[in-house]
Design a protein around this motif. Structure first.
Motif, PDB file in Angstrom:
ATOM      1  N   THR A  93       0.230  11.354 -10.452  1.00  0.00           N
ATOM      2  CA  THR A  93      -0.731  12.466 -10.415  1.00  0.00           C
ATOM      3  C   THR A  93      -0.114  13.838 -10.165  1.00  0.00           C
ATOM      4  N   LEU A  94       1.159  13.900  -9.846  1.00  0.00           N
ATOM      5  CA  LEU A  94       1.791  15.185  -9.550  1.00  0.00           C
ATOM      6  C   LEU A  94       1.617  16.219 -10.666  1.00  0.00           C
ATOM      7  N   ILE A 104       0.829  -1.204   0.000  1.00  0.00           N
ATOM      8  CA  ILE A 104       0.000   0.000   0.000  1.00  0.00           C
ATOM      9  C   ILE A 104       0.866   1.258   0.000  1.00  0.00           C
ATOM     10  N   ILE A 105       1.942   1.250   0.774  1.00  0.00           N
ATOM     11  CA  ILE A 105       2.857   2.400   0.786  1.00  0.00           C
ATOM     12  C   ILE A 105       3.462   2.618  -0.596  1.00  0.00           C
ATOM     13  N   CYS A 106       3.811   1.524  -1.264  1.00  0.00           N
ATOM     14  CA  CYS A 106       4.365   1.629  -2.621  1.00  0.00           C
ATOM     15  C   CYS A 106       3.323   2.198  -3.586  1.00  0.00           C
ATOM     16  N   LEU A 107       2.068   1.780  -3.412  1.00  0.00           N
ATOM     17  CA  LEU A 107       0.993   2.304  -4.255  1.00  0.00           C
ATOM     18  C   LEU A 107       0.802   3.800  -4.038  1.00  0.00           C
ATOM     19  N   ILE A 108       0.828   4.212  -2.774  1.00  0.00           N
ATOM     20  CA  ILE A 108       0.693   5.635  -2.461  1.00  0.00           C
ATOM     21  C   ILE A 108       1.829   6.429  -3.113  1.00  0.00           C
ATOM     22  N   SER A 109       3.026   5.896  -3.040  1.00  0.00           N
ATOM     23  CA  SER A 109       4.188   6.565  -3.631  1.00  0.00           C
ATOM     24  C   SER A 109       4.036   6.684  -5.144  1.00  0.00           C
ATOM     25  N   SER A 110       3.586   5.598  -5.778  1.00  0.00           N
ATOM     26  CA  SER A 110       3.421   5.631  -7.235  1.00  0.00           C
ATOM     27  C   SER A 110       2.299   6.582  -7.632  1.00  0.00           C
ATOM     28  N   TYR A 111       1.277   6.681  -6.772  1.00  0.00           N
ATOM     29  CA  TYR A 111       0.173   7.602  -7.056  1.00  0.00           C
ATOM     30  C   TYR A 111       0.679   9.050  -7.086  1.00  0.00           C
ATOM     31  N   LEU A 166      -3.948  15.582  -4.239  1.00  0.00           N
ATOM     32  CA  LEU A 166      -3.664  14.995  -5.543  1.00  0.00           C
ATOM     33  C   LEU A 166      -4.792  14.093  -6.037  1.00  0.00           C
ATOM     34  N   ALA A 167      -5.811  13.917  -5.208  1.00  0.00           N
ATOM     35  CA  ALA A 167      -6.990  13.150  -5.632  1.00  0.00           C
ATOM     36  C   ALA A 167      -8.079  14.076  -6.167  1.00  0.00           C
ATOM     37  N   GLY A 168      -7.801  15.377  -6.161  1.00  0.00           N
ATOM     38  CA  GLY A 168      -8.774  16.332  -6.682  1.00  0.00           C
ATOM     39  C   GLY A 168      -9.909  16.631  -5.738  1.00  0.00           C
ATOM     40  N   CYS A 169      -9.676  16.453  -4.426  1.00  0.00           N
ATOM     41  CA  CYS A 169     -10.727  16.709  -3.445  1.00  0.00           C
ATOM     42  C   CYS A 169     -11.076  18.192  -3.358  1.00  0.00           C
ATOM     43  N   LEU A 170     -12.281  18.469  -2.899  1.00  0.00           N
ATOM     44  CA  LEU A 170     -12.740  19.828  -2.630  1.00  0.00           C
ATOM     45  C   LEU A 170     -12.684  20.030  -1.120  1.00  0.00           C
ATOM     46  N   PHE A 171     -12.057  21.092  -0.685  1.00  0.00           N
ATOM     47  CA  PHE A 171     -11.853  21.306   0.746  1.00  0.00           C
ATOM     48  C   PHE A 171     -12.795  22.389   1.270  1.00  0.00           C
ATOM     49  N   VAL A 172     -13.336  22.138   2.468  1.00  0.00           N
ATOM     50  CA  VAL A 172     -14.248  23.107   3.073  1.00  0.00           C
ATOM     51  C   VAL A 172     -13.847  23.382   4.519  1.00  0.00           C
ATOM     52  N   GLU A 173     -14.190  24.575   4.972  1.00  0.00           N
ATOM     53  CA  GLU A 173     -13.995  24.967   6.371  1.00  0.00           C
ATOM     54  C   GLU A 173     -15.370  25.313   6.910  1.00  0.00           C
ATOM     55  N   ARG A 174     -16.055  24.288   7.416  1.00  0.00           N
ATOM     56  CA  ARG A 174     -17.442  24.466   7.827  1.00  0.00           C
ATOM     57  C   ARG A 174     -17.606  25.461   8.968  1.00  0.00           C
ATOM     58  N   ARG A 175     -16.549  25.672   9.746  1.00  0.00           N
ATOM     59  CA  ARG A 175     -16.654  26.564  10.897  1.00  0.00           C
ATOM     60  C   ARG A 175     -16.545  28.025  10.508  1.00  0.00           C
ATOM     61  N   ASN A 176     -16.185  28.284   9.260  1.00  0.00           N
ATOM     62  CA  ASN A 176     -16.028  29.656   8.797  1.00  0.00           C
ATOM     63  C   ASN A 176     -17.168  29.990   7.830  1.00  0.00           C
ATOM     64  N   LYS A 177     -18.180  30.686   8.323  1.00  0.00           N
ATOM     65  CA  LYS A 177     -19.362  30.987   7.517  1.00  0.00           C
ATOM     66  C   LYS A 177     -19.040  31.907   6.343  1.00  0.00           C
ATOM     67  N   LYS A 178     -17.991  32.700   6.463  1.00  0.00           N
ATOM     68  CA  LYS A 178     -17.625  33.605   5.374  1.00  0.00           C
ATOM     69  C   LYS A 178     -17.057  32.830   4.192  1.00  0.00           C
ATOM     70  N   VAL A 183     -10.248  13.229 -14.521  1.00  0.00           N
ATOM     71  CA  VAL A 183      -9.182  12.250 -14.769  1.00  0.00           C
ATOM     72  C   VAL A 183      -8.690  11.664 -13.452  1.00  0.00           C
ATOM     73  N   LEU A 184      -8.457  12.542 -12.469  1.00  0.00           N
ATOM     74  CA  LEU A 184      -7.978  12.086 -11.164  1.00  0.00           C
ATOM     75  C   LEU A 184      -8.988  11.158 -10.494  1.00  0.00           C
ATOM     76  N   ASN A 185     -10.280  11.457 -10.654  1.00  0.00           N
ATOM     77  CA  ASN A 185     -11.317  10.607 -10.063  1.00  0.00           C
ATOM     78  C   ASN A 185     -11.218   9.171 -10.585  1.00  0.00           C
ATOM     79  N   LYS A 186     -10.957   9.034 -11.875  1.00  0.00           N
ATOM     80  CA  LYS A 186     -10.840   7.705 -12.476  1.00  0.00           C
ATOM     81  C   LYS A 186      -9.586   6.988 -11.974  1.00  0.00           C
ATOM     82  N   ILE A 187      -8.491   7.748 -11.834  1.00  0.00           N
ATOM     83  CA  ILE A 187      -7.250   7.150 -11.334  1.00  0.00           C
ATOM     84  C   ILE A 187      -7.436   6.691  -9.891  1.00  0.00           C
ATOM     85  N   VAL A 188      -8.066   7.543  -9.069  1.00  0.00           N
ATOM     86  CA  VAL A 188      -8.322   7.192  -7.668  1.00  0.00           C
ATOM     87  C   VAL A 188      -9.188   5.941  -7.589  1.00  0.00           C
TER      88      VAL A 188
END
Length: 252
Positions: A20-21, A9-16, A110-122, A37-42
């Motif tokens: 994807t870089l 698994i560590i080797c897979l993470i490294s190759s990922y 590198l997986a193309g995630c969307l990040f949120v900060e739910r505690r910050n209403k602004k 594209v990243l979604n399909k790779i993931v």
């Protein structure tokens, strides 16, 4: 055997990372196409990892094909991401805290995630806009509306904010329930749940090591009927919660 799994698994993470870089460059040019594209790779990598840890999935997905859906699910472990990705290539919404977590932060970026900060209403309005753009581009977006992974004793009350993206884009919502049913043939219980559930202040690497020591993990995934987007995000949230919690088997 567990050591071999962990190393694999560590080797897979490294190759990922290596594969994807370049995606970081293309994000600036075409973020949604890059995410697709990243979604399909993931999804491919997720299937490989799940095979390594011998995670057996019982799913009612069958031949359903999802696109342009907001998929919402209960959340018990980082394994949930691989489980759902193996079923439906998607962009995941995760917290800014996850982005700042060593190793997991780099993986999610590198997986193309969307990040949120739910505690910050602004900031949340801009982050909802990012989700809307992904949905409008035809991507599936997966949200864990409990806003945290849990110990499995119950499904926590859902946060409302991110359901607004479905309302604004009139995107159908797919409620999904994850049940970790058994480990090594033994039903999941309070005595063995920590072998798969990842919550609180648990460290990632030691927990992954434990997962690699297991012979088999049985997981059941229930895809419910689509919910039509309503003008009321609170109503949509409550309907999704009712379906998911109704299909969930609490750990006791």
């Amino acid at each position: 055997m567990g050591t071999i799994k962990f190393i694999a698994i560590i080797c897979l993470i490294s190759s990922y990372f290596i594969i994807t870089l370049p995606g970081l460059i293309f994000f600036a040019i075409s973020p949604q196409k890059t995410r697709k594209v990243l979604n399909k790779i993931v999804s491919i990598y997720s299937k490989i990892v799940l095979n390594i840890v011998n995670a057996k999935i019982e799913s009612n997905l069958a031949d359903k094909m999802y696109s342009h859906k907001l998929i919402v699910s209960n959340h018990l472990s980082y394994m949930d991401i691989m489980l759902l990705s193996s079923q439906v290539p998607s962009s995941f919404v995760t917290s800014i805290e996850m982005k700042n977590t060593p190793v997991l932060g780099q993986i999610t970026t590198l997986a193309g995630c969307l990040f949120v900060e739910r505690r910050n209403k602004k900031k949340i309005k801009n982050e909802i806009k990012d989700i809307e753009e992904a949905l409008s581009a035809g991507l599936n977006v997966i949200v864990f509306p409990e806003a945290t992974s849990t110990n499995g004793e119950q499904v926590l009350h859902f946060k409302r904010s991110l359901f607004q993206a479905a309302v604004n884009t009139q995107t159908q919502v797919v409620p999904v329930t994850i049940n970790y049913a058994a480990i090594n043939g033994e039903p999941l219980s309070l005595s063995n749940r920590d072998l798969v559930c990842w919550y609180g202040d648990m460290d990632f690497a030691p927990h992954l090591w434990k997962i690699c020591q297991q012979k088999e993990i049985l997981v059941q995934i229930e895809f419910a009927k689509d919910l039509k987007a309503d003008d009321d995000s609170a109503k949509l949230r409550d309907l999704a919660f009712e379906v998911i919690s109704g299909n969930y088997n609490p750990i006791n």
